[in-house]
Design a protein around this motif. Structure first.
Motif, PDB file in Angstrom:
ATOM      1  N   ALA A  11       0.836  -1.211   0.000  1.00 59.31           N
ATOM      2  CA  ALA A  11       0.000   0.000   0.000  1.00 59.31           C
ATOM      3  C   ALA A  11       0.865   1.253   0.000  1.00 59.31           C
ATOM      4  CB  ALA A  11      -0.936  -0.006   1.205  1.00 59.31           C
ATOM      5  N   LEU A  12       1.944   1.252   0.783  1.00 59.07           N
ATOM      6  CA  LEU A  12       2.828   2.416   0.836  1.00 59.07           C
ATOM      7  C   LEU A  12       3.611   2.581  -0.465  1.00 59.07           C
ATOM      8  CD1 LEU A  12       4.176   2.110   4.504  1.00 59.07           C
ATOM      9  CD2 LEU A  12       2.448   3.695   3.629  1.00 59.07           C
ATOM     10  N   LEU A  13       4.106   1.483  -1.023  1.00 57.63           N
ATOM     11  CA  LEU A  13       4.852   1.555  -2.288  1.00 57.63           C
ATOM     12  C   LEU A  13       3.957   2.038  -3.427  1.00 57.63           C
ATOM     13  CD1 LEU A  13       7.050  -1.682  -2.132  1.00 57.63           C
ATOM     14  CD2 LEU A  13       7.794   0.698  -1.880  1.00 57.63           C
ATOM     15  N   ARG A  29      -8.305   4.383  -8.407  1.00 55.89           N
ATOM     16  CA  ARG A  29      -7.548   3.199  -8.806  1.00 55.89           C
ATOM     17  C   ARG A  29      -6.746   2.648  -7.619  1.00 55.89           C
ATOM     18  NH1 ARG A  29      -4.655   5.382 -12.773  1.00 55.89           N
ATOM     19  NH2 ARG A  29      -6.461   5.279 -14.174  1.00 55.89           N
ATOM     20  N   TYR A  30      -6.151   3.535  -6.860  1.00 53.06           N
ATOM     21  CA  TYR A  30      -5.367   3.121  -5.689  1.00 53.06           C
ATOM     22  C   TYR A  30      -6.245   2.418  -4.658  1.00 53.06           C
ATOM     23  CZ  TYR A  30      -2.656   3.578  -1.368  1.00 53.06           C
ATOM     24  OH  TYR A  30      -2.008   3.316  -0.195  1.00 53.06           O
ATOM     25  N   ILE A  31      -7.387   3.011  -4.350  1.00 50.57           N
ATOM     26  CA  ILE A  31      -8.296   2.422  -3.358  1.00 50.57           C
ATOM     27  C   ILE A  31      -8.785   1.052  -3.815  1.00 50.57           C
ATOM     28  CG2 ILE A  31     -10.607   2.636  -2.346  1.00 50.57           C
ATOM     29  CD1 ILE A  31      -8.569   4.298  -0.882  1.00 50.57           C
ATOM     30  N   SER A 119     -11.176  11.266   2.108  1.00 46.07           N
ATOM     31  CA  SER A 119      -9.795  11.547   2.485  1.00 46.07           C
ATOM     32  C   SER A 119      -9.076  12.408   1.453  1.00 46.07           C
ATOM     33  CB  SER A 119      -9.019  10.243   2.676  1.00 46.07           C
ATOM     34  OG  SER A 119      -7.674  10.511   2.999  1.00 46.07           O
ATOM     35  N   GLU A 120      -8.271  13.332   1.967  1.00 47.47           N
ATOM     36  CA  GLU A 120      -7.427  14.164   1.108  1.00 47.47           C
ATOM     37  C   GLU A 120      -6.029  13.581   0.961  1.00 47.47           C
ATOM     38  OE1 GLU A 120      -7.905  18.440   2.157  1.00 47.47           O
ATOM     39  OE2 GLU A 120      -9.618  17.710   3.321  1.00 47.47           O
ATOM     40  N   ASP A 121      -5.765  12.489   1.668  1.00 46.65           N
ATOM     41  CA  ASP A 121      -4.501  11.756   1.533  1.00 46.65           C
ATOM     42  C   ASP A 121      -4.830  10.278   1.766  1.00 46.65           C
ATOM     43  OD1 ASP A 121      -2.025  10.558   1.687  1.00 46.65           O
ATOM     44  OD2 ASP A 121      -1.126  12.093   2.969  1.00 46.65           O
ATOM     45  N   VAL A 122      -5.215   9.589   0.710  1.00 48.47           N
ATOM     46  CA  VAL A 122      -5.699   8.212   0.855  1.00 48.47           C
ATOM     47  C   VAL A 122      -4.597   7.255   1.308  1.00 48.47           C
ATOM     48  CG1 VAL A 122      -7.646   8.429  -0.740  1.00 48.47           C
ATOM     49  CG2 VAL A 122      -5.380   7.824  -1.637  1.00 48.47           C
TER      50      VAL A 122
END
Length: 386
Positions: A11-13, A29-31, A119-122
């Motif tokens: 998730a962090l990468l 896409r990330y979520i 969230s503004e920073d997912v």
């Protein structure tokens, strides 16, 4: 712990590579990618992963699914909605693993959607969801986490003022559905009452007074809280009879209190006390954000995390209040990023982020390796086919 650590690292990468906060499509896409991993890990776990799942829910599902409806609804102390969930899944699928799969899709799908919408920073929000052990909690507390998830849907419904009367009807039905999963879901009914409350500098002082008074007068708070959630199960006798009504002071309880206080204090400092933005500028920023999503306003988030602080504080004296805290945990996922975004100076924002990632990751690893088995039953992780 390996599978949870790998999920965290991935998730962090992905957060570094995809830069999901730079646009709505990238965020979506990330979520989708991250919560597909979360859902799969939850859905494919053996029934032994999750303390309450192994000790209560799985066996109860096997016992109830084949009973007649009239018998099943009264065969356990579980709320009627949750029993209905068992019956419906059992009527459609023969394999009991589907109960875990559908639960995972429902709960973690909603969690991912809530983070995406607000969230503004997912990346930070996902990190908080995992590192603060909310994921572990939701792998074991199935009835209440289903109620909490319905509450997140209710919040999204309430945003749509253009729905008019339909908004009230859908919100009311959501509260009833949450209560049908777990009686504590009645807490969701107070969420709209907080929406228009202002939070200015003077409220910071009033907050300190309120927290002090609530801690001093904990006996009255305990009776009130126990009364709210006792209409389907006798929580007063249950908690007092097993010692849960007593104080719950330990190192991890203090850490959970720290997580909430640090978030609330930082938000008060950056969004209230040191805020220099005019109301006009704030409204312009809100409208800009609302072009893509309806958002939770700053005051609302501050009050919701304040309730979390209060619950975490009172837990030191009355364990039962921790049941209330769970409904306010999702708001720290949203307030932490917003408080940091409002902080003056890029170097200050970098230092705070680095502090959060370092400390929270370290505690997550310590708790995971030393306490996850006892607290949540999520370690060791086992796939259901093993």
């Amino acid at each position: 712990m390996t599978i949870y650590i790998v999920t965290m690292v991935v998730a962090l990468l992905l957060g570094i590579l995809m830069k999901p906060n730079s646009g709505q499509k990238k965020k979506r896409r990330y979520i989708v990618i991250v919560f597909t991993m979360v859902i799969l890990i939850s859905a494919l776990r053996k029934y032994t992963v999750g303390k309450d799942l192994a000790g209560h829910y799985y066996n109860t599902f096997l016992r109830i699914r084949n009973l007649p409806w009239s018998t099943a609804l009264n065969a356990t102390s579980y709320e009627k909605g949750y029993v209905t969930f068992y019956k419906v899944v059992g009527a459609i699928f023969d394999n009991p693993q589907w109960m875990i799969i559908i639960y995972s899709l429902f709960v973690f799908g909603i969690v991912g959607w809530f983070i995406y919408k607000n969230s503004e920073d997912v990346v930070l929000s996902v990190f908080l969801f995992i590192s603060c052990n909310t994921w572990f909690m939701e792998l074991t507390m199935m009835r209440q986490t289903m109620a909490i998830s319905v509450g997140l849907v209710a919040i999204e419904i309430w945003k749509h003022k253009e729905w008019k009367i339909r908004r009230y009807v859908l919100f009311g039905l959501s509260v009833l559905l949450a209560v049908s999963f777990h009686s504590t879901g009645i807490v969701i009914a107070i969420f709209p009452l907080i929406e228009r409350l202002p939070f200015k500098r003077k409220h910071i002082f009033l907050t300190i007074v309120a927290l002090t008074m609530s801690f001093v007068m904990y006996d009255y708070v305990y009776k009130f809280a126990a009364g709210i959630i006792s209409f389907t199960r006798d929580y007063i006798d249950f908690y007092e009879g097993t010692g849960y009504g007593a104080a719950g002071i330990n190192t991890y309880a203090l850490y959970e209190l720290f997580i909430a206080i640090f978030c609330f204090t930082m938000a008060c400092w950056t969004m209230v006390y040191r805020s220099v933005s005019s109301s006009v500028t704030k409204m312009e920023n809100i409208r800009k954000i609302e072009k893509y999503n309806l958002v939770l306003n700053d005051n609302y988030l501050l009050y919701m995390v304040l309730f979390l602080v209060m619950c975490r504080l009172l837990r030191m004296r009355i364990y039962i209040i921790t049941r209330m805290a769970y409904y306010f945990i999702p708001f720290i996922w949203i307030l932490y990023p917003r408080a940091i975004k409002n902080m003056r100076g890029e170097s200050n924002r970098f230092i705070v982020r680095a502090f959060i990632y370092t400390i929270f990751m370290a505690v997550f690893l310590v708790v995971g390796y030393k306490k996850a088995a006892d607290f949540y039953g999520t370690v060791p992780y086992v796939f259901f086919w093993r």
